[in-house]
Design a protein around this motif. Structure first.
Motif, short mmCIF file in Angstrom:
data_model
loop_
_atom_site.label_atom_id
_atom_site.label_comp_id
_atom_site.label_asym_id
_atom_site.label_seq_id
_atom_site.Cartn_x
_atom_site.Cartn_y
_atom_site.Cartn_z
N PHE A 139 0.83 -1.20 0.00
CA PHE A 139 0.00 0.00 0.00
C PHE A 139 0.86 1.25 0.00
N ASP A 140 2.01 1.23 0.66
CA ASP A 140 2.93 2.37 0.60
C ASP A 140 3.39 2.63 -0.84
N ILE A 141 3.68 1.56 -1.57
CA ILE A 141 4.07 1.70 -2.98
C ILE A 141 2.90 2.28 -3.78
N LEU A 142 1.70 1.76 -3.54
CA LEU A 142 0.51 2.26 -4.23
C LEU A 142 0.28 3.74 -3.93
N LYS A 143 0.46 4.16 -2.67
CA LYS A 143 0.28 5.58 -2.31
C LYS A 143 1.31 6.45 -3.02
#
Length: 159
Positions: free
Chosen positions: A35-39
């Motif tokens: 999710f950090d990558i997606l953000k």
């Protein structure tokens, strides 16, 4: 087909809609990292086309004064959208939206980010009040990222 109901996205009132989404399943221990990558990607507006490939719209972020920006979007910024095809003549072939809101929501089960945009004129041509967008001026455009205990997803929604 009906528009999806998404938390914090107002119910469709009139006109057309288009929901585009993707979803990935990950092992629970990988969700925070993924999710950090997606953000990071979600807030990298100028790179969105590189994530989608050729044949898709290109987005470029501009600040509230109409200057190109290389940073995460902020309320009052603009996005220039280059959709394949001829586009708006008055806006040199581009569509424009203004970032009207950015909402973050988090609880013990999920985290989400919603960017709300409205069609706008070209911020580099303040004298021309023409709305340079293929949607009607009263439309909204929503970008949504969400993570819950099971998956991460990204959605682009027009209402």
């Amino acid at each position: 087909m009906k528009p999806k109901q998404i938390n914090r996205v107002p119910q469709q009132q009139s006109g057309g809609f288009h929901d585009t989404e993707s979803q990935k399943q990950f092992a629970p221990e990988l969700l925070p990292l993924k999710f950090d990558i997606l953000k990071q990607r979600f807030f990298s507006v100028n790179r969105w086309k590189s994530y989608c490939g050729e044949g898709f719209a290109a987005f470029k972020l501009y600040d509230s004064e109409g200057n190109a920006a290389e940073r995460p979007p902020q309320k009052g910024d603009f996005m220039r959208i280059d959709i394949p095809g001829p586009g708006e003549t008055e806006a040199k072939g581009y569509d424009w939206v203004e970032v009207t809101d950015i909402c973050f929501e988090e609880d013990n089960y999920s985290e989400s980010i919603l960017i709300t945009c409205s069609p706008s004129g070209n911020p580099q041509d303040r004298k021309n009040k023409h709305i340079a967008h293929f949607l009607q001026f009263q439309s909204n455009f929503y970008f949504y990222d969400c993570q819950n205990a099971d998956s991460s997803e990204s959605r682009s929604l027009r209402a």
